[in-house]
Design an enzyme around this catalytic site. Structure first.
Site, mmCIF file in Angstrom:
data_model
loop_
_atom_site.group_PDB
_atom_site.id
_atom_site.type_symbol
_atom_site.label_atom_id
_atom_site.label_comp_id
_atom_site.label_asym_id
_atom_site.label_seq_id
_atom_site.Cartn_x
_atom_site.Cartn_y
_atom_site.Cartn_z
ATOM 1 C CB SER A 249 -8.020 3.751 3.050
ATOM 2 O OG SER A 249 -7.141 3.168 4.011
ATOM 3 C CE LYS B 181 -3.839 2.033 2.706
ATOM 4 N NZ LYS B 181 -4.671 1.853 3.914
ATOM 5 C CB SER C 191 -8.265 0.830 6.026
ATOM 6 O OG SER C 191 -9.002 2.023 6.094
#
Lengths: 94, 487
Positions: free
Chosen positions: B153, B78, B177
């Site tokens: 996210s 990420k 997330s």
């Protein structure tokens, strides 16, 4: 308790943000929606409850206050928007 | 096109170790898959193709190494996690040109385990969002239906895993997330206990809530990634120095769920749950009882207050953490500013998107003089009550089970107008971050109406990841795999 667009502008200044005049009203409305929702917490009796600021129990672990050099000056300066090759450059302060 | 990308991480690992597949071939197949599906999915902000191929060739030159459990496995990270030499944007214009000169602790651990990092995945800006629509570089789409969100996210990581663009990925979970996008995309996502995985080198959002964790297509795959990244790091003052149990051994030891008490929180199975989500999760509980588990009703009475407490704490911490983006040392700077304060304001206003600005401002407000006690302190008190709820419930059971999200993936744009509505979608995931406990999202089927993946959440006591993975492994075998998305 309603937050006015003027109050939002003041908060924005504290947060080092500039909100355009035409967006202030919309921001204030959303701000109030969020704060209204957060007011839900007023229903909870927290008398005598110790706040929990971190899930980790115990004191913060500290390292020895000893300077060390891990990266070169060039590496640290490489992502800066403006440098003179040796320092970060910022607009004139005085 | 090579079909290597359809293998599980565990399967690929065996093929690599046996020499049936080279690290270079695995990486090349991954890059080929990325090139084929990225125009639709947009899971990546940066693909580090040449670097990844060079790393893979270097691994091949040394030969497979049994001591390195991820030897030659292509993985993604990420974009909130620093990878040396690759941009770390956090999905934000303000960090568009930031290239760290270091690897995050977890990235160092992945490399030590032999993994090949193929790129940085898309995310809501500064991890603030539940849909990955709030990235400055455009939204990621759900591989099951490109008109829908992948969740957020860590939506880029979830979509990349689901679409076969990597064999596993790292995400971060501040309020759900990892678990929610894993649920929306049909992946396994594990949020470890707070303190179990170092956050050193991860850009902070809500420091007392954030945790890095694995996302993968199967439970054993997630366990392998977890085992590689878990452990003490002296550089992170919140890292906990306790031994990491062997999750793979725990999984091997558990062949059924005999004797397991599963707590079913009443508050997680009530109103507001989409019928198709409830049906899929109930069927998973039935499968658990068929494997020998018993269900125990439990209460988490402060659940209705979790969202409000969470957002106060998260936004307060965000307003403090994001103060460092001032246009001096890294990130975007507005060139027109004549003096320092003006430069801060212009740079931050241009660099941060609206959701980030909104959260910084609410955070500044709740921390400001006169409101601190009413908001932040109150939220921290409710946080303790929420942790006490979990402790009380876990006295009666070994793990807790509930849905990850009240709904399956929603259409792109559906939540744009109403931030509070989107915040409420995190109702089942955020309590866990407040309490610092581990949680795992397991795909348990497709919704009868939407045909989209549904995730079941398994929650457990602090540092109980190995048991969660073992239980999830049994359930996964009992339920069988989801089909692959028709991408």
């Amino acid at each position: 308790m309603k937050v006015s667009p003027q109050e939002v502008a003041r908060i924005a200044a504290l947060a080092r943000l500039g909100i355009d005049q035409d967006r202030l009203d919309a921001f204030a409305a959303q701000f109030n929606d969020i704060l209204d929702y957060m007011a839900l917490l007023g229903q909870v009796d927290t008398t005598g409850v110790e706040p929990l600021y971190s899930p980790v129990d115990g004191p913060t672990r500290l390292r020895e206050d000893k300077a060390e050099s891990r990266y070169s000056r060039e590496e640290i300066l490489a992502s800066a928007p403006e440098t003179d090759g040796a320092h970060f450059v910022v607009p004139k302060i005085v | 096109m090579s079909e290597l990308h359809t293998m599980t991480l565990t399967g690929l690992r065996e093929a690599l170790a046996a020499g049936r597949v080279s690290a270079e071939a695995a990486t090349a197949a991954t890059l080929e898959r990325i090139a084929a599906v990225e125009p639709t999915v947009h899971a990546f902000v940066t693909v580090t193709g040449q670097q990844a191929l060079a790393e893979a060739r270097a691994l091949d030159a040394q030969g497979p190494d049994p001591a390195r459990p991820l030897w030659g496995v292509p993985v993604a990270v990420k974009d909130v996690i620093a990878v040396k030499g690759a941009p770390t944007t956090c999905g934000s214009r303000i960090l568009e040109h930031f290239t760290p000169c270091y690897d995050a602790f977890v990235v160092r651990r992945l490399r030590e385990a032999g993994a090949v990092i193929v790129g940085k995945t898309n995310m809501d800006e500064f991890a603030m969002g539940s849909s990955t629509e709030k990235s400055a570089f455009g939204p990621t789409t759900n591989p099951w239906d490109p008109a829908r969100v992948p969740g957020g996210s860590s939506g880029g990581s979830a979509a990349a895993v689901a679409a076969g663009e990597c064999f596993g990925a790292l995400g971060t979970d501040t309020g759900g997330s990892i678990r929610q996008p894993a649920s929306f995309c049909g992946c396994v996502g594990l949020k470890p206990s707070y303190g179990r995985v170092s956050r050193w080198g991860c850009v902070a959002y809500g420091s007392s809530l954030d945790q890095v964790g694995p996302m993968a297509r199967t439970v054993p795959d997630a366990a392998l990634l977890y085992q590689a990244i878990a452990g003490f790091d002296a550089q992170d003052s919140t890292s906990v120095d306790t031994p990491v149990p062997d999750a793979l051994a725990a999984m091997a030891a558990r062949t059924d769920l005999a004797g397991l008490r599963i707590g079913v929180p009443r508050e997680y199975w009530g109103q507001g749950l989409a019928p198709e989500v409830e049906a899929a999760c109930r069927a998973a509980l039935d499968a658990a009882t068929a494997q020998g588990a018993t269900l125990v009703p439990v209460d988490l009475p402060h659940t209705p207050y979790a969202v409000a407490a969470y957002y106060i704490i998260a936004m307060a911490e965000a307003s403090s953490n994001l103060a460092r983006f001032d246009g001096v040392r890294y990130g975007l700077r507005d060139a027109d500013a004549r003096e320092l304060l003006d430069m801060y304001v212009r740079s931050r206003s241009r660099g941060f998107g609206q959701e980030v600005q909104r959260r910084i401002m609410v955070g500044t407000y709740v921390l400001s003089a006169g409101y601190y006690d009413a908001y932040y302190r109150k939220a921290a008190q409710v946080r303790r009550l929420i942790r006490q709820d979990f402790a009380a419930a876990l006295e009666h059971c070994d793990v807790l089970c509930g849905p990850v999200s009240p709904v399956t993936a929603w259409p792109l744009g559906a939540m744009d107008a109403d931030p509070v509505q989107m915040y409420l979608m995190d109702i089942f995931t955020i309590s866990l971050n407040l309490a610092g406990l581990p949680g795992l999202s397991l795909p348990v089927g497709l919704g009868a109406q939407s045909g989209l993946p549904v995730g079941l959440q398994l929650l457990g006591p602090a540092f109980g990841e190995a048991e969660l993975l073992a239980v999830a492994g049994v359930l996964e075998r009992a339920l069988g795999p989801l089909p692959a998305p028709g991408l």
